[in-house]
Scaffold this active site. Sequence first.
Site, short mmCIF file in Angstrom:
data_model
loop_
_atom_site.label_atom_id
_atom_site.label_comp_id
_atom_site.label_asym_id
_atom_site.label_seq_id
_atom_site.Cartn_x
_atom_site.Cartn_y
_atom_site.Cartn_z
N THR A 25 8.11 -2.11 16.74
CA THR A 25 7.68 -1.06 17.66
C THR A 25 6.77 -0.08 16.92
OG1 THR A 25 9.55 0.44 17.22
CG2 THR A 25 9.86 -1.27 18.90
N GLY A 30 -0.71 3.10 11.49
CA GLY A 30 0.18 3.56 10.44
C GLY A 30 1.00 2.46 9.79
N TYR A 174 12.59 17.08 14.68
CA TYR A 174 12.27 15.85 13.96
C TYR A 174 13.35 15.56 12.90
CZ TYR A 174 9.67 12.38 11.27
OH TYR A 174 9.28 11.23 10.62
#
Length: 307
Positions: A25, A30, A174
């Site tokens: 996923t 990146g 986060y």
Amino acid sequence: MTATGNAATENPLAGDMAGKTVLVTGATGGIGKAAARTLASLGAQVVIVGRSAAKTAEVAREIGAASFIVADLSVMTEVRRVAAEFRAGHSRLDVLLNNAGAVVTSRQETPEGIEMTFALNHLNYFLLTQELLDLLKATPDSRVVNVSSEAHRSGRMRWDDLEFRKGYSGFQAYGQSKLANILFTRELSYRLAGTGVTANALHPGVVYTGFGQGGAGLAGRLVSLSYQIMRPFIKSEEQGAQTSIYLASSPEVAGVTGQYFDNERVARPTPQALDDAAAARLWAISEEYVNVPTNGSQSRATGSLKV
């Protein structure tokens, strides 16, 4: 299809993936893209998931992925659809690489009314894994690899306000989500004991990918400034993907489960990440969020069966 010289050079500890099926996923850029590319070069049949149809199709062609699925993984109905599409087209799943994630500098909610960071960075991992668990169990020696972060060290579980309805901070949200990744991984590994499925989490390193940049306001500017200051010490995308590739493919970690890795080595996370009661509590809360009871699975914290 065999491993290329480039793949072997990038990660000499990577293993041959011929005949294996991998779902990655967050693979359109990146470290997700870098990991998917290398795993495909090692012989795996790689399926990637991305949010943009055009970009996901382009990346799939570029890296030699077997196929792709387009979805917004912050939305739980979309996560279920990804799992259904994958199950419809594949009879095995050797590696589930949960990599999709984001830093959200201002509080947002998904169309389902869940805070974005918690939904994408944690609930997505939890639900997609649950939806694909039967396929993982049916595949010998399968692996779940969850991308976490050293940011978990600054995180804490805000049990009374997991969605940051009060005092939102993108950095704190986060950090909490990355702590949740490790708690989830450890509880999952315990519940999967004896099935042949392993689950490990990892820190990819500080990687210059544009991740977290472009956010609104002061927080977004601080993220961009931090990247500029730290850039000489930051890993490339390929370097940042190495621990993901290692955990997905290396024979060295066959049978290793419930661990947190950094630079292809077992690392010790914070005491909060090693809290069995917190891991069990998060699991139960996650079940309520996604409405998926994990029948017959045992919590190490309580020793009781959830039915």
